[in-house]
Design an enzyme around this catalytic site. Structure first.
Site, PDB file in Angstrom:
ATOM      1  N   GLU A 164      -2.957  -3.477  -4.794  1.00 45.46           N
ATOM      2  CA  GLU A 164      -2.439  -2.898  -3.563  1.00 45.46           C
ATOM      3  C   GLU A 164      -1.257  -3.642  -2.954  1.00 45.46           C
ATOM      4  O   GLU A 164      -1.350  -4.180  -1.839  1.00 45.46           O
ATOM      5  CB  GLU A 164      -3.568  -2.796  -2.527  1.00 45.46           C
ATOM      6  CG  GLU A 164      -4.766  -1.997  -3.003  1.00 45.46           C
ATOM      7  CD  GLU A 164      -5.763  -1.708  -1.859  1.00 45.46           C
ATOM      8  OE1 GLU A 164      -5.614  -2.277  -0.776  1.00 45.46           O
ATOM      9  OE2 GLU A 164      -6.674  -0.897  -2.074  1.00 45.46           O
ATOM     10  N   ASN A 292      -6.763   3.100  -6.053  1.00 42.62           N
ATOM     11  CA  ASN A 292      -7.720   2.834  -4.981  1.00 42.62           C
ATOM     12  C   ASN A 292      -7.585   3.929  -3.946  1.00 42.62           C
ATOM     13  O   ASN A 292      -6.486   4.210  -3.465  1.00 42.62           O
ATOM     14  CB  ASN A 292      -7.433   1.478  -4.313  1.00 42.62           C
ATOM     15  CG  ASN A 292      -7.771   0.305  -5.224  1.00 42.62           C
ATOM     16  OD1 ASN A 292      -8.225   0.493  -6.357  1.00 42.62           O
ATOM     17  ND2 ASN A 292      -7.545  -0.892  -4.742  1.00 42.62           N
TER      18      ASN A 292
HETATM   19  C1  FCB Z   1      -8.974  -2.304  -0.171  1.00 41.57           C
HETATM   20  C2  FCB Z   1      -8.993  -3.711  -0.704  1.00 41.57           C
HETATM   21  C3  FCB Z   1     -10.376  -4.290  -0.859  1.00 41.57           C
HETATM   22  C4  FCB Z   1     -11.298  -3.869   0.251  1.00 41.57           C
HETATM   23  C5  FCB Z   1     -11.242  -2.390   0.468  1.00 41.57           C
HETATM   24  C6  FCB Z   1     -12.176  -1.894   1.545  1.00 41.57           C
HETATM   25  O1  FCB Z   1      -7.766  -2.075   0.472  1.00 41.57           O
HETATM   26  O2  FCB Z   1      -8.356  -3.769  -1.951  1.00 41.57           O
HETATM   27  O3  FCB Z   1     -10.256  -5.672  -0.985  1.00 41.57           O
HETATM   28  O4  FCB Z   1     -10.998  -4.598   1.390  1.00 41.57           O
HETATM   29  O5  FCB Z   1      -9.936  -2.006   0.778  1.00 41.57           O
END
Ligand code: FCB
Length: 453
Positions: A164, A292
């Site tokens: 991310e 994600n």
């Molecule tokens: C994402 C992150 C992870 C966690 C989730 C809820 O953005 O990669 O570490 O905090 O959110």
């Protein structure tokens, strides 16, 4: 149930975590501070005043945690390596720290669980001057990638460079909600480019070490116009989508930054920092795109509140409630947007490049208040995952090359600026750090064993 779906054999089922969120042992065996260790010291930075100093003590309890994964029946585990544990400030390997990951990998393989290693999940060495605003940081990342691959590459097949980069750049340098807590839109864009460069240098290092599966994990937030009949809303949605999503996927798959984002950024665009050859490095072929997904957003042109992405280009934008159910993070639950996103990513990016998609994070925080016989009855979390898995299946059925799903998270952990107040785990942790599988853990184990949901 009639709307049950059956995933294909060979679909990868996993759970995910990250180093700073679970390991603890912050000052043990030669680990040095990361930007998150420092950020947590800042008054007010973390909602409950906590830190990852102890976290859930995975460093000492990793065997127990791997046993929990084996009970779930998962075929893969996504975790991250802590850069400041594995490598010393002088750039040499820290044998005691690197050995932890070696033991973890062996433990996983001993249980038939594939290790999926993420090299960077936000815990940048604090000693790197300028952090991600410095070009040099990208080169240090390349060296760290090479060293870590040399230590673990004989047993680890799948490597993810970054987790991310949007968060690292825009929450770290734009809104300041994350380490290092900077609030400067120009720095956020500069950081974004250096992160992407680090990805490219990481791919190069991993390839020359012989890594077989290399990828990148991006977070995607589908953005829609609150009122599609309003041209100003449509315009704001395009701008936010540009910074939140296309700014990271375009350079990897198309070898260029999105023109509309560059135009919108105007004088903030870090034109001098983007050197000849950078985009060629960034767009080297990868094998897997990690996706994600948590939520989507409807946005409207507004006078005030500026989204982190919008800090840079979108001007004023506000998020509008669509009346959808929300998780404990306040994020709206929108599985249809997940399906559409996977279709879009396959169509616009991964598909033409022959790259597979893997969901590297999806899950939800809930209050976990209902407990029967010591077991958290997290029906809400089960529903969230069930609906998102069905959405993922719908994408698969529509022809998306989707290869796996990692649930976030194996275990309750340090949720960044929210500290321990938000629980994403399917395994809970009591005050003595004892592990307590929730109802969702039992449910997920059944899903994994049957491949059906
Ligand atoms: C994402 C992150 C992870 C966690 C989730 C809820 O953005 O990669 O570490 O905090 O959110």
């Amino acid at each position: 149930m009639t709307d049950e779906v059956q995933f294909p054999a060979g679909f990868l089922w996993g759970v995910a975590t990250s180093a700073y969120q679970i390991e603890g042992a912050a000052a043990l065996d030669g680990r040095t501070p990361s930007i998150w260790d420092e950020f947590c010291q800042r008054p007010g930075a973390i909602r409950d005043g906590s830190s990852g100093d102890v976290a859930v003590d995975h460093y000492h309890r990793f065997r127990e945690d791997v046993a929990l994964m084996a009970d779930l029946g998962v075929t893969a585990y996504r975790f991250s390596v802590s850069w400041t544990r594995a490598v010393r400030p002088d750039g040499s390997v820290n044998p005691a720290g690197m050995d932890f990951y070696s033991r973890l990998v062996d433990e996983l393989l001993g249980h038939g669980i594939q290790p999926w290693v993420t090299l960077y999940h936000w815990d940048l060495p604090a000693h790197l001057a300028g952090g991600w605003t410095a070009r040099d940081t990208a080169y240090r990342f390349g060296e760290y990638a090479a060293l870590t691959h040399r230590a673990l590459g004989d047993r680890v097949a799948t490597w993810t460079t970054l987790n991310e980069p949007w968060c690292s750049a825009f929450l770290g340098y734009g809104s300041g909600e994350h380490a290092p807590g900077r609030q400067d839109p120009g720095e956020a864009l500069l950081a974004a480019h250096h992160l992407m460069l680090a990805h490219g240098l990481g791919v190069q290092a991993l390839r020359s070490g012989g890594a077989s599966q290399v990828g990148l994990t991006l977070n995607f937030t589908p953005v829609m116009a609150a009122d599609p009949s309003q041209a100003t809303d449509v315009e704001v949605a395009r701008r936010v989508d540009g910074v939140a999503n296309r700014l990271f996927a375009d350079p990897v798959f198309h070898g260029r930054y999105p023109v509309d984002v560059i135009v919108d950024a105007g004088s903030l665009w870090p034109v001098g920092a983007i050197r000849d050859g950078d985009l060629a490095l960034i767009s080297q072929p990868i094998d897997v795109l990690g996706v994600n997904f948590y939520s989507s957003q409807a946005v409207t042109a507004a006078e005030h509140l500026i989204l982190p992405s919008a800090h840079v280009t979108a001007g004023h934008a506000d998020v509008v409630s669509r009346g959808l159910p929300r998780t404990a993070m306040g994020w709206e639950v929108d599985p249809d947007a997940f399906r559409d996103l996977l279709v879009r990513l396959h169509r616009d990016y991964a598909g033409p490049a022959g790259v597979g998609l893997v969901v590297t994070e999806n899950g939800a925080a809930y209050a976990d208040e209902q407990v029967i016989d010591g077991v958290v009855q997290d029906e809400d979390r089960i529903d969230y995952v069930r609906h998102h898995l069905r959405a993922a299946y719908a994408a698969l059925a529509a022809g998306v090359d989707l290869r796996g799903y990692f649930l976030w998270s194996l275990i309750d952990n340090f949720e960044w600026a929210f500290g321990y107040s938000k629980k994403f785990g399917i395994v809970g942790v009591d005050e003595h750090l004892n592990r307590r599988p929730k109802l969702s853990a039992r449910w997920f184990a059944r899903v994994v064993s049957e491949g059906r949901v």
